[in-house]
Design a protein around this motif. Structure first.
Motif, PDB file in Angstrom:
ATOM      1  N   THR A 308       0.866  -1.168   0.094  1.00  0.00           N
ATOM      2  CA  THR A 308       0.045   0.093  -0.209  1.00  0.00           C
ATOM      3  C   THR A 308       0.869   1.124   0.121  1.00  0.00           C
ATOM      4  N   PRO A 309       0.750   2.061  -1.026  1.00  0.00           N
ATOM      5  CA  PRO A 309       1.445   3.276  -1.082  1.00  0.00           C
ATOM      6  C   PRO A 309       0.930   4.223   0.155  1.00  0.00           C
ATOM      7  N   ILE A 310       1.706   4.651   1.095  1.00  0.00           N
ATOM      8  CA  ILE A 310       1.225   5.644   1.986  1.00  0.00           C
ATOM      9  C   ILE A 310       1.707   7.240   1.710  1.00  0.00           C
ATOM     10  N   ILE A 311       3.073   7.297   1.362  1.00  0.00           N
ATOM     11  CA  ILE A 311       3.522   8.440   0.900  1.00  0.00           C
ATOM     12  C   ILE A 311       4.380   8.471  -0.370  1.00  0.00           C
ATOM     13  N   GLU A 312       4.163   8.999  -1.303  1.00  0.00           N
ATOM     14  CA  GLU A 312       4.872   9.129  -2.524  1.00  0.00           C
ATOM     15  C   GLU A 312       5.363  10.462  -2.908  1.00  0.00           C
ATOM     16  N   LYS A 313       6.483  10.656  -2.966  1.00  0.00           N
ATOM     17  CA  LYS A 313       7.431  11.863  -3.124  1.00  0.00           C
ATOM     18  C   LYS A 313       6.631  13.057  -2.401  1.00  0.00           C
TER      19      LYS A 313
END
Length: 454
Positions: A308-313
């Motif tokens: 699961t992506p939490i923070i991307e860039k």
């Protein structure tokens, strides 16, 4: 180790569900656990104890008109004991108030495969094998320098299997192994006794390096001799994975849980899709990370684990959900329900909290830090405020960086700040990632950290 078979554990769970439904439950879920661990303990440089623990049990969760009941037992070989446990869960539900936000147990979904989570060699390890690993670690530490004193530590191996079934058709089984070793040391000279330093290794496969652990723990203690005082200042700091685990466990990891958001106890409420961290920072919760210490096929409710992506860039992308919190807001569970084996109902917990590495080696990261500190060991992180993100922790020992090199150890310093501001001040991320508990992370460089010295 003598382990219980897959089909037996699944049948146990399915039969418990049938018993609960027969007694009148609206829904039922049974979680069966079979765990075995062997540990060798170290005290004052000597092997002090050996123990083996076998823990088996079943936890039964039922609902009755939206009221929830739970009970467990470690008597799994007696069908009558399991039926009595189901009856206890039903009684607990009858004594509870209906929960209007309860919208059912999870449905059956296809599972992903995992890699590197089971090794038969670990199951086959004997206490004598673990003693040999312990001796190797202690010998490696003593060979570095006679000023080093191993204080405590240990070597352990473990196997765990779990099966889950519910009245919505879930029936699943998973198993895994782990082996680990750790050593805490200090060093003494004529005038100084260092704080305790620590190193460890852990793996789901039988790939431990006890000699490295012993040597590194000893070298860390030696490097902490003759510390110098530090004036109060604002500085750059390099945070190692051990420090990040301590800081994030009580702040960031709480803020991304959906139940914290729903209770208005997360500063990330209403911030999905917005910039909450440096654009250098990307974090995934990866329940399928190969060989991850918290990798599994399914979570504590039988929901498939996922990445699961939490923070991307720097952009906040998602929160972590179990089934209850997901259904409250018409979302899907992210497979982050965790249990204390069979002893508890599920709660939201990160799996492998993965901070994606950058491309800087440790030496490059140091060379780009003209002046600052490198921090590994923190005390007091548990007192951080999970809602505001405020923290005040002691770093002891830590090391001074000057002109791109580690120059000397420092007396204890205090780091004070806000974790959500720190996220925005991470400027460089290293390439040297490793797993520490639930976190997989490299070194990170953060600017503008308040250092309180003497």
């Amino acid at each position: 180790m003598a382990v219980l078979e897959k089909n037996f554990l699944i049948s146990l769970a399915e039969n418990a569900v049938k018993s609960a439904l027969k007694l009148g439950a609206s829904e039922a879920e049974a979680y069966v656990y079979d765990g075995q661990t062997t540990n060798i303990g170290i005290e004052l440089g000597q092997i002090s104890k050996t123990n083996r623990i076998i823990d088996r049990g079943i936890g039964i969760r039922i609902t009755l008109n939206k009221a929830i009941g739970f009970a467990y037992t470690n008597i799994i070989g007696d069908p009558q004991a399991i039926e009595a446990t189901a009856a206890q869960a039903l009684s607990a539900a009858k004594a509870s108030k209906p929960d209007p936000d309860w919208h059912g147990l999870p449905q059956n979904k296809p599972y992903n495969t995992t890699q590197g989570t089971f090794d038969q060699k670990i199951v086959d390890l004997s206490p004598e094998d673990l003693v040999k690993i312990t001796v190797t670690m202690l010998d490696a530490a003593s060979e570095v320098n006679q000023q080093v004193l191993p204080i405590e530590g240990g070597v352990g191996s473990g196997y765990a299997a779990n099966a889950i079934a519910n009245s919505n058709g879930i029936a699943a089984f998973d198993r895994g192994t782990i082996t680990e070793c750790s050593l805490a040391t200090l060093a003494k000279d004529a005038n100084t006794t260092t704080p305790v330093c620590f190193e460890f290794d852990a793996s789901r496969n039988h790939h431990l390096n006890p000699a490295w652990v012993g040597k590194e723990a000893a070298k860390l203690a030696l490097s902490a001799l003759k510390p110098k005082p530090v004036p109060t200042q604002t500085s750059k700091v390099i945070l190692t994975p051990l420090a990040l685990q301590d800081l994030f466990a009580y702040t960031l990891m709480s803020a991304i849980k959906a139940d914290s958001v729903q209770r208005n106890q997360s500063p990330f409420k209403d911030k999905l899709g917005t910039q909450v961290a440096s654009e250098n920072l990307t974090i995934y919760d990866d329940g399928l990370y190969p060989g991850g210490l918290r990798t599994a096929v399914f979570d504590g409710e039988g929901v498939p684990q996922q990445k699961t992506p939490i923070i991307e860039k720097g952009i906040l992308q998602n929160f972590l959900y179990d089934t209850y919190s997901a259904k409250k807001t018409n979302k899907e569970s992210t497979g982050n329900a965790a249990r204390a084996a069979y002893l508890s109902t599920p709660n939201i917990t990160p799996s492998n909290f993965h901070i994606l590495p950058g491309n800087k080696t440790p030496q490059q990261l140091l060379s780009e830090t003209e002046e600052g500190f490198i921090i590994s060991y923190l005390q007091g992180a548990h007192s951080s405020n999970p809602v505001s993100g405020e923290f005040s922790v002691v770093a002891n020992p830590c090391w001074k960086i000057k002109n791109g090199e580690i120059t000397h150890p420092c007396n204890a310093i205090m780091l004070a700040g806000n974790i959500f501001e720190l996220l925005k001040n991470i400027t460089i991320i290293g390439a040297n990632e490793r797993q520490m508990g639930s976190i997989i992370a490299p070194w990170v460089l953060a600017e503008g950290m308040k250092i309180i010295g003497k």
